[in-house]
Design a protein around this motif. Structure first.
Motif, PDB file in Angstrom:
ATOM      1  N   VAL A  71       0.804  -1.191  -0.023  1.00 25.50           N
ATOM      2  CA  VAL A  71      -0.044   0.131   0.142  1.00 25.50           C
ATOM      3  C   VAL A  71       1.033   1.251  -0.160  1.00 25.50           C
ATOM      4  CG1 VAL A  71      -1.795   1.227   1.344  1.00 25.50           C
ATOM      5  CG2 VAL A  71      -1.655  -1.018   1.232  1.00 25.50           C
ATOM      6  N   GLU A  74      -2.167   7.253  -2.632  1.00 26.86           N
ATOM      7  CA  GLU A  74      -3.435   7.537  -2.028  1.00 26.86           C
ATOM      8  C   GLU A  74      -4.736   6.413  -2.546  1.00 26.86           C
ATOM      9  OE1 GLU A  74      -6.559   9.947  -0.403  1.00 26.86           O
ATOM     10  OE2 GLU A  74      -4.603   9.719   0.030  1.00 26.86           O
ATOM     11  N   ARG A  77      -4.281   3.545  -0.613  1.00 28.93           N
ATOM     12  CA  ARG A  77      -5.055   3.480   0.445  1.00 28.93           C
ATOM     13  C   ARG A  77      -6.523   3.450   0.319  1.00 28.93           C
ATOM     14  NH1 ARG A  77      -0.496   6.610   1.388  1.00 28.93           N
ATOM     15  NH2 ARG A  77      -1.360   8.662   0.846  1.00 28.93           N
ATOM     16  N   TYR A  80      -7.468  -0.046  -0.008  1.00 28.56           N
ATOM     17  CA  TYR A  80      -7.360  -1.040   1.325  1.00 28.56           C
ATOM     18  C   TYR A  80      -8.644  -0.576   1.992  1.00 28.56           C
ATOM     19  CZ  TYR A  80      -5.813  -2.756   5.572  1.00 28.56           C
ATOM     20  OH  TYR A  80      -5.676  -3.392   6.882  1.00 28.56           O
ATOM     21  N   HIS A  81      -9.002   0.768   2.121  1.00 26.03           N
ATOM     22  CA  HIS A  81     -10.132   1.106   3.164  1.00 26.03           C
ATOM     23  C   HIS A  81     -11.364   0.324   2.677  1.00 26.03           C
ATOM     24  CE1 HIS A  81     -13.490   4.031   4.021  1.00 26.03           C
ATOM     25  NE2 HIS A  81     -13.394   3.688   5.288  1.00 26.03           N
ATOM     26  N   THR A 103      -8.718   7.873   7.585  1.00 23.63           N
ATOM     27  CA  THR A 103      -7.443   8.206   7.582  1.00 23.63           C
ATOM     28  C   THR A 103      -6.864   9.270   8.723  1.00 23.63           C
ATOM     29  OG1 THR A 103      -8.360  10.213   6.097  1.00 23.63           O
ATOM     30  CG2 THR A 103      -7.384   8.153   4.951  1.00 23.63           C
ATOM     31  N   TRP A 114       3.753   1.444   6.729  1.00 19.56           N
ATOM     32  CA  TRP A 114       3.125   1.118   5.442  1.00 19.56           C
ATOM     33  C   TRP A 114       3.554  -0.049   4.718  1.00 19.56           C
ATOM     34  CZ3 TRP A 114      -1.720   2.433   4.811  1.00 19.56           C
ATOM     35  CH2 TRP A 114      -2.284   3.905   5.695  1.00 19.56           C
ATOM     36  N   TRP A 117       1.587  -3.223   5.124  1.00 22.54           N
ATOM     37  CA  TRP A 117       0.355  -3.076   4.446  1.00 22.54           C
ATOM     38  C   TRP A 117       0.324  -3.625   3.237  1.00 22.54           C
ATOM     39  CZ3 TRP A 117      -3.816   0.411   6.687  1.00 22.54           C
ATOM     40  CH2 TRP A 117      -3.468   0.914   8.084  1.00 22.54           C
TER      41      TRP A 117
END
Length: 213
Positions: A71, A74, A77, A80-81, A103, A114, A117
């Motif tokens: 990850v 942006e 991320r 991932y979310h 965030t 990170w 991730w």
């Protein structure tokens, strides 16, 4: 605490709220007092662990069509979310969280690595996520493994767990741990058992429902 919980329910516009207590099974905590006070066991979690060695640090075979990457951006991320929220939408006490709120919460963590991730893609589409951490020298932790329903049954969860093991082993960890809800409906417990993890201890989650007031 019950009185404050009732206030919070009122402040947030809910008819009730819940208090929870985690109790390690067979510990001396006097759980016998809880049922009479309205508490009940709602979940049991396993803390699972296994050793790591140099044998875990090699390349991990991936299912066909699957790629795994860190990850970084942006967009990563956000992906991932999205996967995390969708994967755990039916999990016990899970609450959807807007990306900006997430965030901001992540930014408050004492340490964010990170490089631990990951996202997994199937035929170019992100479908799974993994997050690990290392808080204690020599011990790594698998915090999150999530696979979208559309991609389950392909060995993605098992592969991601081993990706985490490999990275933690390369960082010098000799032990890895994770926590799993034994009532998890995704088959996570079976995946972890197949990866060689065994229960280190178990904890019951007791809950008390409190009416607003």
């Amino acid at each position: 605490m019950a009185a404050r919980t009732a206030q919070i329910a009122t402040e947030t516009g809910n008819a009730e709220a819940a208090l929870t207590i985690g109790q390690i099974v067979d510990s001396p905590f006097p759980v016998s007092v809880l049922p009479a006070a309205g508490w009940r066991v709602v979940r049991r979690f396993n803390r699972m662990a296994r050793g790591l060695s140099d044998a875990d640090a090699g390349d991990v075979p991936l299912p066909g069509g699957v790629t795994v990457g860190k990850v970084i951006t942006e967009d990563d991320r956000r992906s991932y979310h999205r996967i995390h929220d969708e994967t755990f939408s039916e999990h016990w006490v899970s609450v959807a969280e807007p990306y900006q709120t997430w965030t901001e919460r992540v930014a408050t963590w004492q340490s964010i690595d990170w490089s631990l991730w990951w996202l997994a893609s199937l035929d170019g589409v992100d479908v799974a996520c993994l997050k690990c951490s290392q808080w204690t020298p020599g011990v790594g932790f698998v915090d999150t493994v999530g696979v979208l329903k559309s991609a389950r049954g392909r060995g993605l969860g098992s592969a991601l767990v081993r990706v985490g093991f490999a990275e933690l082993a390369r960082r010098g960890c000799t032990r890895v741990e994770l926590r799993v809800d034994t009532d998890n409906g995704t088959g996570a417990l079976r995946v972890y058992e197949a990866a060689g993890l065994t229960p280190a201890f178990q904890a019951d989650i007791w809950e008390l429902r409190v009416a607003a007031g």
